[in-house]
Design a protein around this motif. Structure first.
Motif, PDB file in Angstrom:
ATOM      1  N   GLU A  92       0.823  -1.201   0.000  1.00 31.00           N
ATOM      2  CA  GLU A  92       0.000   0.000   0.000  1.00 31.00           C
ATOM      3  C   GLU A  92       0.866   1.263   0.000  1.00 31.00           C
ATOM      4  O   GLU A  92       0.498   2.283  -0.587  1.00 31.00           O
ATOM      5  N   PHE A  93       2.047   1.186   0.639  1.00 27.22           N
ATOM      6  CA  PHE A  93       2.927   2.346   0.728  1.00 27.22           C
ATOM      7  C   PHE A  93       3.867   2.447  -0.474  1.00 27.22           C
ATOM      8  O   PHE A  93       4.729   3.325  -0.517  1.00 27.22           O
ATOM      9  N   LEU A 144       1.374   8.734   2.253  1.00 30.28           N
ATOM     10  CA  LEU A 144       0.998   7.823   3.331  1.00 30.28           C
ATOM     11  C   LEU A 144       2.073   7.754   4.411  1.00 30.28           C
ATOM     12  O   LEU A 144       1.767   7.715   5.613  1.00 30.28           O
ATOM     13  N   THR A 145       3.336   7.724   3.993  1.00 33.17           N
ATOM     14  CA  THR A 145       4.443   7.612   4.947  1.00 33.17           C
ATOM     15  C   THR A 145       4.542   8.846   5.835  1.00 33.17           C
ATOM     16  O   THR A 145       4.668   8.734   7.065  1.00 33.17           O
ATOM     17  N   VAL A 146       4.499  10.020   5.228  1.00 30.95           N
ATOM     18  CA  VAL A 146       4.627  11.260   5.986  1.00 30.95           C
ATOM     19  C   VAL A 146       3.456  11.400   6.964  1.00 30.95           C
ATOM     20  O   VAL A 146       3.643  11.791   8.131  1.00 30.95           O
ATOM     21  N   GLU A 147       2.251  11.071   6.512  1.00 32.70           N
ATOM     22  CA  GLU A 147       1.088  11.130   7.411  1.00 32.70           C
ATOM     23  C   GLU A 147       1.243  10.150   8.565  1.00 32.70           C
ATOM     24  O   GLU A 147       0.920  10.476   9.717  1.00 32.70           O
ATOM     25  N   TYR A 148       1.746   8.973   8.272  1.00 30.81           N
ATOM     26  CA  TYR A 148       1.930   7.944   9.309  1.00 30.81           C
ATOM     27  C   TYR A 148       2.910   8.427  10.377  1.00 30.81           C
ATOM     28  O   TYR A 148       2.659   8.313  11.583  1.00 30.81           O
ATOM     29  N   LEU A 149       4.035   8.998   9.934  1.00 33.21           N
ATOM     30  CA  LEU A 149       5.053   9.450  10.874  1.00 33.21           C
ATOM     31  C   LEU A 149       4.580  10.665  11.664  1.00 33.21           C
ATOM     32  O   LEU A 149       4.791  10.754  12.874  1.00 33.21           O
ATOM     33  N   ARG A 207       6.705  18.857   9.614  1.00 34.71           N
ATOM     34  CA  ARG A 207       7.255  18.660   8.280  1.00 34.71           C
ATOM     35  C   ARG A 207       8.188  19.797   7.891  1.00 34.71           C
ATOM     36  O   ARG A 207       7.918  20.960   8.190  1.00 34.71           O
ATOM     37  N   GLN A 208       9.252  19.435   7.200  1.00 37.30           N
ATOM     38  CA  GLN A 208      10.129  20.418   6.580  1.00 37.30           C
ATOM     39  C   GLN A 208      10.016  20.250   5.069  1.00 37.30           C
ATOM     40  O   GLN A 208      10.310  19.178   4.532  1.00 37.30           O
ATOM     41  N   SER A 209       9.582  21.279   4.383  1.00 38.92           N
ATOM     42  CA  SER A 209       9.427  21.215   2.937  1.00 38.92           C
ATOM     43  C   SER A 209      10.794  21.143   2.272  1.00 38.92           C
ATOM     44  O   SER A 209      11.675  21.963   2.551  1.00 38.92           O
ATOM     45  N   LEU A 217       8.803  19.597 -10.920  1.00 37.88           N
ATOM     46  CA  LEU A 217       9.279  20.314  -9.749  1.00 37.88           C
ATOM     47  C   LEU A 217       8.222  20.195  -8.653  1.00 37.88           C
ATOM     48  O   LEU A 217       7.053  20.514  -8.878  1.00 37.88           O
ATOM     49  N   ALA A 218       8.634  19.733  -7.512  1.00 43.39           N
ATOM     50  CA  ALA A 218       7.659  19.449  -6.467  1.00 43.39           C
ATOM     51  C   ALA A 218       8.295  19.587  -5.092  1.00 43.39           C
ATOM     52  O   ALA A 218       9.475  19.938  -4.953  1.00 43.39           O
ATOM     53  N   THR A 219       7.507  19.297  -4.078  1.00 42.47           N
ATOM     54  CA  THR A 219       7.953  19.388  -2.699  1.00 42.47           C
ATOM     55  C   THR A 219       7.824  18.038  -2.021  1.00 42.47           C
ATOM     56  O   THR A 219       6.762  17.416  -2.054  1.00 42.47           O
ATOM     57  N   SER A 220       8.920  17.595  -1.425  1.00 47.65           N
ATOM     58  CA  SER A 220       8.895  16.407  -0.583  1.00 47.65           C
ATOM     59  C   SER A 220       9.054  16.873   0.863  1.00 47.65           C
ATOM     60  O   SER A 220       9.155  18.082   1.120  1.00 47.65           O
ATOM     61  N   TYR A 221       9.092  15.923   1.798  1.00 47.03           N
ATOM     62  CA  TYR A 221       9.093  16.331   3.203  1.00 47.03           C
ATOM     63  C   TYR A 221      10.028  15.502   4.069  1.00 47.03           C
ATOM     64  O   TYR A 221      10.064  14.272   3.981  1.00 47.03           O
ATOM     65  N   ASN A 222      10.800  16.211   4.901  1.00 50.61           N
ATOM     66  CA  ASN A 222      11.412  15.621   6.068  1.00 50.61           C
ATOM     67  C   ASN A 222      10.398  15.686   7.200  1.00 50.61           C
ATOM     68  O   ASN A 222       9.583  16.608   7.240  1.00 50.61           O
ATOM     69  N   VAL A 223      10.442  14.727   8.109  1.00 50.46           N
ATOM     70  CA  VAL A 223       9.482  14.676   9.211  1.00 50.46           C
ATOM     71  C   VAL A 223      10.244  14.546  10.528  1.00 50.46           C
ATOM     72  O   VAL A 223      11.219  13.776  10.603  1.00 50.46           O
ATOM     73  N   ALA A 224       9.821  15.279  11.548  1.00 44.58           N
ATOM     74  CA  ALA A 224      10.517  15.187  12.833  1.00 44.58           C
ATOM     75  C   ALA A 224       9.631  15.644  13.983  1.00 44.58           C
ATOM     76  O   ALA A 224       8.802  16.545  13.828  1.00 44.58           O
TER      77      ALA A 224
END
Length: 528
Positions: free
Chosen positions: A41-42, A54-59, A77-79, A284-291
Motif C-alpha cells: 500500500e505504501f 501515506l508515509t509522511v502522514e503515518y510518521l 514537516r520540513q518542505s 518540480l515538487a515538494t517532498s518532506y522531512n518529518v521530525a
C-alpha cells in the motif's frame, strides 16, 4: 537538633543520581510499524508518490500521538524542494561503431533541469580514478583538459586496488572512492559527462543494484541555476562494456587500470567519440522531512538528533509488470527503531526530562543522494553549532542477538568512545567494519551532517547477519517484511542506542572529531 533526621537527609544527598529507566522493547508496535511502512500500500515509499503521502502522514501522526512537539517550528514537516526527473529509458550509447543498450550495458541520468542533454561526438578521456586529492599527492586531472568532454573512470580509489595501507587508506574506501565524489569532481573540472566503470568488488554491489538505482525516477535538490553546475550526464558502464571501448581505442583496459593505481599515472584521450541523448520528464515538487521534538529542560538550545531515512526506491512498471521495492530492512526497520526510541524517551520525560532537546527525525530521498539530509543540514531548525551529534539507523539486524556491534570508521570522532562503553555495558565487543572498502560511512544521511561539521554514528547491519541480503534483497523487490524475524538484534541495538542517547542528552559533552578532515575544520568554524 534531630540528628537521625539530619543524617537521613545527608544520606539522600549522597545517593547517586537516578539512572534512566531501562529501555523496554515493544515488539508488537515495532512489527506493526515495519509491516505498515513496508506494505505494498505504501508503494515502496518513493518520494513525491502516494507512498510518500501515506508515509509522511503515518510518521506525523505517530509523533503527535506520542506527544512530541513539532520538529520544525510549528510543523512536523520540513518542505524539501526537489525535482523529480524521469529519463526516457529508450536510449542507446554509441561509441564509434559500438552500440550499447540502456540498462543491460550502461545507465545514464542527469540532475540538470533540462528536457534533453546530448553528447554529440563528445571526446572520451580516461582519467583513472577521477581523483584530485592534494593531501594524498594525487591528481588524475593534472595536465589534461576535460572541459565539455566525456570522462570514463574507475570506481573506488587506488588504496583498494593496491591494498597498500600507505596508499590513501588502503582497503578502506575514502570519500574519493564514492561515485558521488566522482561526479562532483568531474563537474568541477568542467566535464560534460561521466561514465563510471562498474566492477562488483570495488563498487561493493552488483550491476543489478546500479541498474535498479539508476533506471527509474530520480530526485535532486534544485538551485537557482537549475543545477547547471552539476555534471550533465551521470553514467555507469559494465566492466565488459569498458573492455570493448578500450579495445576499440587499441588499449587493454585491464592492464591500463593497473597503471592508474600507481603514482604518476597520466590521463589520456581514447580518441573516440560518444553519442547519447538523455530525454527527461521533469516535475518540480515538494517532498518532506518529518521530525518530532522532545524539548530539553535545562539546555533546550542544544539538540541531539536520532534519525532514519523514510524513503526507498518506490515502484517501477516494465512491460506492464509492476514491481514494488518495499525496503523493509532498508529502511522501514530503522524508522520503526526511531519511533521506538522516541516513545521511550517521551515516556521517560514525565519523570526524567532530558537536559538537552532530542529531535527524532526521518528524512526524504536518502536513496538518491542524501537529498533530504543535505537540505536539513543546510537549513537546520537551529544552527549546526547547536547540534551535539547525529545518530543514524540505516537497516537493523532483524535476526537473532549477536555478541558484537559494528563500528563504521575508526579514529573518526569521540562518539566512538560512547559506542565502546555502551557495548561493554551489554557484554558485547565492537567489531570494525568488515567491509571498509564499501565506503558505508559516506552512504547514509549522517554524512550530509558531517559535511556541516556535526559528528555522527551510523548503525547498520545490512548483510552482516544475513549473507543473502546484499546479493538477493538489497535494493531489490525481495526486501519485504517477514513475520519470522526474531528481532533479537533490533532489541539489543535499540537498548544500546538508548544508552548513548541518554548520556548525550544529559551530559555537557560536545564530541569532537579526531582525525584531520574537512569535517573537523567545519566544526571549528562553529567554535566546537
Amino acid at each position: 537538633m534531630n540528628t537521625p533526621r539530619l543524617l537521613g537527609l545527608l544520606g539522600l544527598l549522597l545517593l547517586p543520581a537516578a539512572s534512566a529507566a531501562p529501555f523496554v522493547f515493544d515488539q508488537q508496535s515495532y512489527r506493526q510499524d515495519v509491516q505498515t511502512l513496508a506494505s505494498d500500500e505504501f508503494e515502496g515509499r518513493g518520494p513525491l508518490s502516494q507512498g510518500e503521502t501515506l508515509t509522511v502522514e503515518y510518521l506525523e501522526n505517530a509523533f503527535k500521538k506520542m506527544g512530541l512537539a513539532p520538529g520544525f517550528g510549528d510543523s512536523y514537516r520540513q518542505s524539501v524542494p526537489i525535482a523529480k526527473i524521469t529519463a526516457d529509458q529508450n536510449m542507446q550509447l554509441k561509441v564509434g561503431e559500438l552500440v550499447f543498450n540502456n540498462g543491460s550495458d550502461f545507465t545514464a541520468r542527469t540532475e540538470q533541469i533540462q528536457p534533453s542533454i546530448k553528447l554529440d561526438n563528445s571526446e572520451i578521456v580516461f582519467v583513472g580514478y577521477g581523483i584530485n586529492a592534494p593531501e594524498y599527492g594525487w591528481n588524475d586531472y593534472a595536465g589534461i583538459d576535460v572541459k565539455g568532454k566525456t570522462v570514463i573512470l574507475m570506481v573506488n580509489d587506488p588504496g583498494f586496488a593496491t591494498q597498500d595501507p600507505q596508499v590513501f587508506k588502503g582497503n578502506a574506501m575514502t570519500y574519493y572512492g564514492r561515485w558521488t565524489y566522482k561526479y562532483e569532481e568531474a563537474a568541477r573540472q568542467g566535464a560534460k559527462a561521466v561514465f563510471i566503470i562498474h566492477e562488483t568488488a570495488p563498487a561493493a554491489y552488483g550491476w543489478n543494484v546500479v541498474q535498479n538505482s539508476n533506471t527509474n525516477t530520480k530526485y535532486t535538490l534544485v538551485d537557482k541555476e537549475k543545477n547547471r553546475s552539476h555534471i550533465g550526464v551521470m553514467g555507469w558502464v559494465q566492466h565488459e562494456v569498458a573492455q570493448k571501448i578500450f579495445s576499440a581505442a587499441g588499449l587493454d583496459y585491464d592492464k591500463l587500470k593497473l597503471t592508474a593505481a600507481k603514482p604518476g599515472f597520466k590521463s589520456r584521450s581514447l580518441k573516440l567519440k560518444a553519442n547519447l541523448e538523455v530525454k527527461n520528464d521533469i516535475e518540480l515538487a515538494t517532498s518532506y522531512n518529518v521530525a518530532g521534538l522532545l524539548p530539553g529542560k535545562t539546555r533546550p538550545d542544544e539538540w541531539l538528533v536520532m534519525h532514519a531515512h523514510w524513503d526507498h526506491l518506490g515502484k517501477t512498471v516494465h512491460e506492464d509488470q509492476t514491481r514494488i521495492y518495499n525496503g523493509a530492512v532498508d529502511n522501514a526497520s530503522g524508522v520503526a527503531g526511531v519511533l521506538q526510541l522516541a516513545r521511550h524517551f517521551k515516556d521517560l520525560s514525565a519523570t526524567q526530562p532530558p537536559a538537552r532537546s532530542m529531535l527524532f527525525s526521518a528524512f526524504t530521498a536518502e536513496e538518491t543522494g542524501l537529498i533530504g539530509a543535505q537540505y536539513f543540514a543546510e537549513n537546520s531548525p537551529v544552527p549546526t553549532k547547536q547540534l551535539v551529534a547525529f545518530l543514524n539507523i540505516d537497516g537493523m539486524n532483524v535476526g537473532k542477538e549477536v555478541d558484537y556491534i559494528l563500528r563504521y570508521g575508526e579514529g573518526v570522532s569521540e562518539l566512538e568512545n560512547y559506542l565502546d562503553k555502551a557495548a561493554k555495558a551489554q557484554g558485547r565487543w565492537v567489531k570494525a567494519d568488515p567491509r571498509p572498502q564499501n565506503g558505508l560511512m559516506f552512504r547514509s544521511d549522517h554524512f550530509a551532517l558531517a559535511k556541516q561539521g556535526v559528528p555522527g554514528l551510523m548503525f547498520m547491519s545490512l548483510g552482516d547477519t544475513d549473507p543473502d541480503y546484499i546479493a538477493h534483497k538489497y535494493h531489490q523487490g525481495a526486501d519485504d517484511y517477514d513475520p519470522s524475524w526474531t528481532l533479537g538484534g533490533v532489541e539489543q541495538d535499540l537498548a544500546l542506542i538508548s544508552d548513548i542517547l541518554e548520556k548525550l542528552a544529559n551530559n555537557d559533552d560536545w564530541p569532537k572529531w579526531l582525525e584531520a578532515s574537512d569535517f573537523k575544520t567545519r566544526r571549528a568554524q562553529d567554535g566546537r
